[in-house]
Motif scaffolding. Structure first.
Motif, PDB file in Angstrom:
ATOM      1  N   VAL A  96       0.866  -1.185   0.000  1.00 59.33           N
ATOM      2  CA  VAL A  96       0.000   0.000   0.000  1.00 59.33           C
ATOM      3  C   VAL A  96       0.899   1.230   0.000  1.00 59.33           C
ATOM      4  CG1 VAL A  96      -1.824   1.257   1.199  1.00 59.33           C
ATOM      5  CG2 VAL A  96      -1.773  -1.246   1.304  1.00 59.33           C
ATOM      6  N   ASN A  97       0.742   2.031  -1.039  1.00 61.90           N
ATOM      7  CA  ASN A  97       1.599   3.199  -1.231  1.00 61.90           C
ATOM      8  C   ASN A  97       0.769   4.480  -1.139  1.00 61.90           C
ATOM      9  OD1 ASN A  97       2.731   5.087  -3.807  1.00 61.90           O
ATOM     10  ND2 ASN A  97       4.232   4.441  -2.286  1.00 61.90           N
ATOM     11  N   VAL A 151      -0.047  -4.024  -5.784  1.00 65.67           N
ATOM     12  CA  VAL A 151       0.272  -2.701  -5.253  1.00 65.67           C
ATOM     13  C   VAL A 151      -0.993  -1.848  -5.301  1.00 65.67           C
ATOM     14  CG1 VAL A 151       1.699  -0.635  -5.510  1.00 65.67           C
ATOM     15  CG2 VAL A 151       2.659  -2.877  -6.063  1.00 65.67           C
ATOM     16  N   PHE A 152      -1.343  -1.288  -4.170  1.00 66.30           N
ATOM     17  CA  PHE A 152      -2.511  -0.423  -4.054  1.00 66.30           C
ATOM     18  C   PHE A 152      -2.043   0.979  -3.713  1.00 66.30           C
ATOM     19  CE2 PHE A 152      -4.093  -4.617  -3.576  1.00 66.30           C
ATOM     20  CZ  PHE A 152      -5.391  -4.606  -4.041  1.00 66.30           C
ATOM     21  N   GLY A 153      -2.741   1.966  -4.227  1.00 64.85           N
ATOM     22  CA  GLY A 153      -2.362   3.350  -3.971  1.00 64.85           C
ATOM     23  C   GLY A 153      -3.430   4.098  -3.212  1.00 64.85           C
ATOM     24  N   PRO A 205       6.291  10.111   0.031  1.00 67.81           N
ATOM     25  CA  PRO A 205       5.504   8.894   0.038  1.00 67.81           C
ATOM     26  C   PRO A 205       5.792   8.035   1.270  1.00 67.81           C
ATOM     27  CG  PRO A 205       7.395   8.610  -1.393  1.00 67.81           C
ATOM     28  CD  PRO A 205       7.451  10.030  -0.874  1.00 67.81           C
ATOM     29  N   GLU A 206       4.851   7.190   1.577  1.00 68.11           N
ATOM     30  CA  GLU A 206       5.034   6.149   2.592  1.00 68.11           C
ATOM     31  C   GLU A 206       4.413   4.879   2.041  1.00 68.11           C
ATOM     32  OE1 GLU A 206       4.291   6.723   6.746  1.00 68.11           O
ATOM     33  OE2 GLU A 206       4.890   8.826   6.646  1.00 68.11           O
ATOM     34  N   THR A 207       5.053   3.764   2.335  1.00 67.81           N
ATOM     35  CA  THR A 207       4.624   2.477   1.795  1.00 67.81           C
ATOM     36  C   THR A 207       4.537   1.462   2.923  1.00 67.81           C
ATOM     37  OG1 THR A 207       5.708   3.010  -0.296  1.00 67.81           O
ATOM     38  CG2 THR A 207       5.151   0.696   0.085  1.00 67.81           C
ATOM     39  N   PHE A 208       3.475   0.665   2.895  1.00 68.54           N
ATOM     40  CA  PHE A 208       3.239  -0.367   3.899  1.00 68.54           C
ATOM     41  C   PHE A 208       3.118  -1.713   3.209  1.00 68.54           C
ATOM     42  CE2 PHE A 208       1.697   3.580   5.582  1.00 68.54           C
ATOM     43  CZ  PHE A 208       1.979   3.546   6.929  1.00 68.54           C
ATOM     44  N   ILE A 209       3.570  -2.755   3.898  1.00 64.83           N
ATOM     45  CA  ILE A 209       3.364  -4.124   3.424  1.00 64.83           C
ATOM     46  C   ILE A 209       2.353  -4.764   4.355  1.00 64.83           C
ATOM     47  CG2 ILE A 209       4.418  -6.370   2.971  1.00 64.83           C
ATOM     48  CD1 ILE A 209       7.057  -4.845   2.453  1.00 64.83           C
TER      49      ILE A 209
END
Length: 168
Positions: A63-64, A89-91, A133-137
């Protein structure tokens, strides 16, 4: 006595400064690690709304949080394109317009399975996002297992891919 106080303050300041230098500024703790994805419902370009239910129970998700007006988001976009070839990948577009995001993705390509629009920034707050940006798994159980602050670059894409691989 006055000199003793000055020496103690100086030594204390040096110790705190030295310990601070050893900390990695890229590691930002998150209260959500090992917890379920926060509940949210976001508008999308077309189709059903993007909700927390889209992020659970079948495979690892990335998730970005991004925006078309965000310069570091442009830096990481190529890495997201590459990541999307193997993973979902989801935004979540933070405080952006649908039109600007459409144009941005037409120019750069679309790595996202689904994009939600966080117009007011409330979903970002629930996730603990404070910058872009921040990204989560997110693992198969819908729990957040990793948080990456800042743009994903070629220097740290291997770490992200190894975290995903170890969670499969």
């Amino acid at each position: 006595m006055k000199y003793l106080i000055i020496v103690i303050i100086s030594i204390s300041s040096f110790i705190l400064f030295y310990k601070g230098l050893k900390n990695d500024p890229n590691i930002v703790p998150s209260n959500l690690i090992s917890k379920k994805v926060p509940a949210f419902t976001l508008d999308v370009l077309e189709g059903d709304p993007f909700t927390n239910h889209d992020l659970s129970y079948d495979n690892i998700k990335v998730v970005n949080f991004f925006a078309s007006w965000c310069p570091p988001c442009k830096i990481e976009h190529e890495q997201l394109i590459n990541l999307s070839k193997k993973h979902d990948v989801f935004g979540i577009a933070k405080k952006d317009t649908m039109e600007n995001v459409k144009l941005w993705l037409q120019d750069r390509g679309n790595p996202y399975n689904k994009i939600g629009f966080d117009f007011d920034g409330l979903a970002s707050i629930e996730w603990g996002v404070y910058g872009l940006p921040e990204t989560f798994i997110v693992n198969k159980s819908g729990e957040i297992i990793y948080r990456h602050v800042g743009p994903i670059t070629s220097d740290n894409i291997n770490k992200i891919q190894s975290i995903i691989k170890s969670s499969l």
